[in-house]
Design an enzyme around this catalytic site. Structure first.
Site, mmCIF file in Angstrom:
data_model
loop_
_atom_site.group_PDB
_atom_site.id
_atom_site.type_symbol
_atom_site.label_atom_id
_atom_site.label_comp_id
_atom_site.label_asym_id
_atom_site.label_seq_id
_atom_site.Cartn_x
_atom_site.Cartn_y
_atom_site.Cartn_z
ATOM 1 N N ASP A 13 0.813 -1.223 0.000
ATOM 2 C CA ASP A 13 0.000 0.000 0.000
ATOM 3 C C ASP A 13 0.846 1.273 0.000
ATOM 4 O OD1 ASP A 13 -2.259 -1.716 0.256
ATOM 5 O OD2 ASP A 13 -1.883 -1.821 2.414
ATOM 6 N N LYS A 16 2.131 2.194 -5.188
ATOM 7 C CA LYS A 16 2.758 1.700 -6.430
ATOM 8 C C LYS A 16 1.857 1.927 -7.644
ATOM 9 C CE LYS A 16 3.079 -2.375 -4.554
ATOM 10 N NZ LYS A 16 2.741 -2.067 -3.167
ATOM 11 N N GLY A 17 0.529 1.801 -7.414
ATOM 12 C CA GLY A 17 -0.420 1.966 -8.520
ATOM 13 C C GLY A 17 -0.269 3.323 -9.176
ATOM 14 N N ALA A 39 -4.069 -8.087 -3.879
ATOM 15 C CA ALA A 39 -3.563 -6.729 -4.111
ATOM 16 C C ALA A 39 -4.712 -5.793 -4.452
ATOM 17 C CB ALA A 39 -2.572 -6.747 -5.265
ATOM 18 N N GLY A 40 -4.522 -4.545 -4.144
ATOM 19 C CA GLY A 40 -5.508 -3.543 -4.539
ATOM 20 C C GLY A 40 -4.762 -2.275 -4.890
ATOM 21 N N HIS A 41 -4.708 -1.954 -6.171
ATOM 22 C CA HIS A 41 -4.018 -0.731 -6.598
ATOM 23 C C HIS A 41 -5.060 0.293 -7.010
ATOM 24 C CE1 HIS A 41 -0.052 -3.004 -7.621
ATOM 25 N NE2 HIS A 41 -0.300 -2.918 -6.340
ATOM 26 N N THR A 42 -5.007 1.433 -6.361
ATOM 27 C CA THR A 42 -5.997 2.466 -6.653
ATOM 28 C C THR A 42 -5.383 3.522 -7.552
ATOM 29 O OG1 THR A 42 -6.842 2.088 -4.446
ATOM 30 C CG2 THR A 42 -7.607 4.078 -5.542
ATOM 31 N N THR A 129 -5.999 -11.662 3.410
ATOM 32 C CA THR A 129 -7.129 -11.017 2.737
ATOM 33 C C THR A 129 -8.248 -12.032 2.485
ATOM 34 O OG1 THR A 129 -6.149 -11.481 0.597
ATOM 35 C CG2 THR A 129 -5.629 -9.346 1.579
ATOM 36 N N GLN A 224 1.993 -5.873 -3.139
ATOM 37 C CA GLN A 224 2.401 -5.934 -1.727
ATOM 38 C C GLN A 224 3.749 -5.217 -1.533
ATOM 39 O OE1 GLN A 224 1.441 -9.402 -3.045
ATOM 40 N NE2 GLN A 224 -0.612 -8.649 -2.770
ATOM 41 N N THR A 301 -9.960 -5.163 1.024
ATOM 42 C CA THR A 301 -10.853 -5.662 2.084
ATOM 43 C C THR A 301 -11.546 -4.538 2.851
ATOM 44 O OG1 THR A 301 -9.030 -5.635 3.637
ATOM 45 C CG2 THR A 301 -9.416 -7.710 2.459
ATOM 46 N N ARG A 305 -6.080 0.338 8.058
ATOM 47 C CA ARG A 305 -4.655 -0.023 8.112
ATOM 48 C C ARG A 305 -4.046 0.489 9.414
ATOM 49 N NH1 ARG A 305 -4.038 2.231 2.095
ATOM 50 N NH2 ARG A 305 -4.945 0.467 1.004
#
Ligand code: IMP
Length: 441
Positions: A13, A16-17, A39-42, A129, A224, A301, A305
């Protein structure tokens, strides 16, 4: 044309996105090399917000080819959902998205086992997750995994599925007291997924080799972060893949000799989602303020954090493990209202000060961070796009971080949108991509 790895230097988090989104116009291909839909890239484009789980965010840039490499574990249902959402928003996937035949699939029993393992761990739960990522990699290593190529071979797929169901049901029923699954309830949907995904499944290592041979530029998008790496992170509180730069070669089939540089991404403070050691973790009001200002809730999720001060020992460790050439620092603006900012420069453990990140779980848990304090800049940096416009104290903070970690900064992010970015001149980044300057193309 350079082939560059973008890697997280903390516990994920890091932003990177956004960095990949900025670099995407300057490369031909972006490839994911590990992880899955954990992973979750915003990425924020104007008023539109996109969250990516398996597909490289570069797909938003017309003409960029995006690859899901062999090191990734693919949940076909989640991938198709992501693909459909992109198509609905006008993104063209055909000819732009390629999925490795060798990538392993996440199966419904992997999700069931993920939850069962966690429940059994009790206090030592990892805080996964719940996407089945760990069990999918466990099957890969145990040589019982099912790959994307198998999905296209119905008899083989059925055979492998039957063998897995026999074994997994035994585990689920007898060891974990959990719900079992049937071959039929998986076979039907997965064969439908096969029809959907078949046009995209291919030998991506061969394609990458050809593209590189033709002088095209490849960006390796890490998911990650370094501290979640299965070999170099805070084991066992990690994800189950090699998140570090070395994974870029094994997770794509591109040889290390074709990789030209590594860019680390670090946040101006530290966050961690899930359990496990986090030496600079803050609790109470300050942590809440940072979480609120930084919108520190998991993109996958929605979990809040954990937040803490910047850890220069971690960044120095990440610089060593990944061979970082340079670092992009994100979310500086989140610290704008802090009267004091702290940087961890070592850990105090049983009367000794450790300056290197330790390997032992006991030390992570017991060690106290040693901080260097600086007074905060107490001025808004949000949206600033030039280094000289930053308050002097903010610049001092950045310079001290870089000095302590022994890395050079190349980019500072001051907001969520693409344009809220400062690109520093004369760094490895501008050497690799001379065109990467504001205004961003
Ligand atoms: P898993 O990857 O779902 O097995 O979870 C293992 C650990 O990695 C947990 O602490 C998760 O919270 C963490 N994790 C997995 N993916 C991400 C991510 O994209 N960002 C931050 N933490 C993650």
């Amino acid at each position: 044309m350079p082939n560059i790895v973008v890697v997280g230097t903390q516990w994920g988090d890091e932003g990177k996105g956004k960095v990949v989104d900025i670099l995407a116009p300057h490369v031909d291909v972006v490839v994911r090399y590990q992880g899955g839909n954990n992973a979750g890239h915003t990425v924020v484009v104007g008023k539109e917000k996109y969250v990516f789980h398996s597909i490289p965010s570069a797909i938003l840039h017309p003409g960029r080819r995006c690859v899901i490499g062999c090191g990734v574990v693919v949940d076909p249902a989640s991938l198709i959902e992501e693909m459909e959402a992109l198509v609905r928003r006008g993104v063209v996937l055909d000819g732009n998205l390629f999925i490795s035949k060798n990538a392993h699939m996440i199966m419904p029993y992997h999700r069931a086992l993920d939850l069962a393992w966690e429940a059994k761990l009790g206090k030592r739960r990892i805080g996964t997750t719940g996407r089945g990522v760990g069990p999918a990699y466990a099957d890969k290593a145990a040589r019982v995994g099912i790959r994307m190529a198998d999905l296209l071979d119905e008899p083989l797929f059925k055979e492998k599925l039957q063998a897995n169901i026999r074994e997994k049901n035994k585990l689920l029923r007898e060891i974990y007291d959990a719900q079992t699954l049937t071959v039929e309830e998986i076979l039907g949907p997965y064969l439908r997924y096969a029809g959907w995904l078949a046009p995209y499944i291919t030998d991506t290592a061969l394609l990458l080799a050809r593209w590189i041979e033709a002088g095209q530029s490849v960006l390796f998008e890490g998911a990650q972060g370094t501290m979640l790496d299965i070999d170099h992170g805070t084991y066992p509180f990690i994800t189950s893949s090699n998140t570090t730069a070395g994974g870029a070669a094994t997770g794509t089939g591109v040889p290390p000799t074709k990789i030209n540089g590594v860019l680390g991404v670090a946040k101006a403070y530290t966050t961690r989602v899930g359990s496990g050691p986090f030496p600079t973790e803050l609790r109470g009001e300050l942590a809440d303020q940072i979480r609120a200002r930084g919108n520190e809730y998991g993109a996958t999720t929605g979990r809040p954090r954990r937040c803490g001060w910047f850890d220069a020992v971690v960044l120095r460790y990440a610089a060593r493990i990944n061979g970082l050439d340079t670092v992009a620092l994100t979310k500086l603006d989140v610290l704008d209202q802090c009267e004091t900012v702290k940087i961890c420069v070592g850990y105090k453990y049983r009367g000794e000060v450790l300056s290197e990140f330790p390997e032992e779980e006991r030390i992570w848990t017991e060690a106290e961070p040693v901080y260097e304090e600086m007074s905060g800049w107490l001025a808004s940096t949000r949206g600033l796009r030039s280094y000289v416009d930053l308050p002097t104290k903010a610049r001092q903070y950045l310079e001290r971080l870089a000095e302590l970690a022994g890395v050079e900064l190349c980019l500072v992010s001051t907001g969520a949108v693409r344009e809220d970015t400062i690109v520093l001149d004369g760094t490895p980044l501008t050497g690799w991509f001379p065109g990467v300057r504001y205004p961003i193309a």
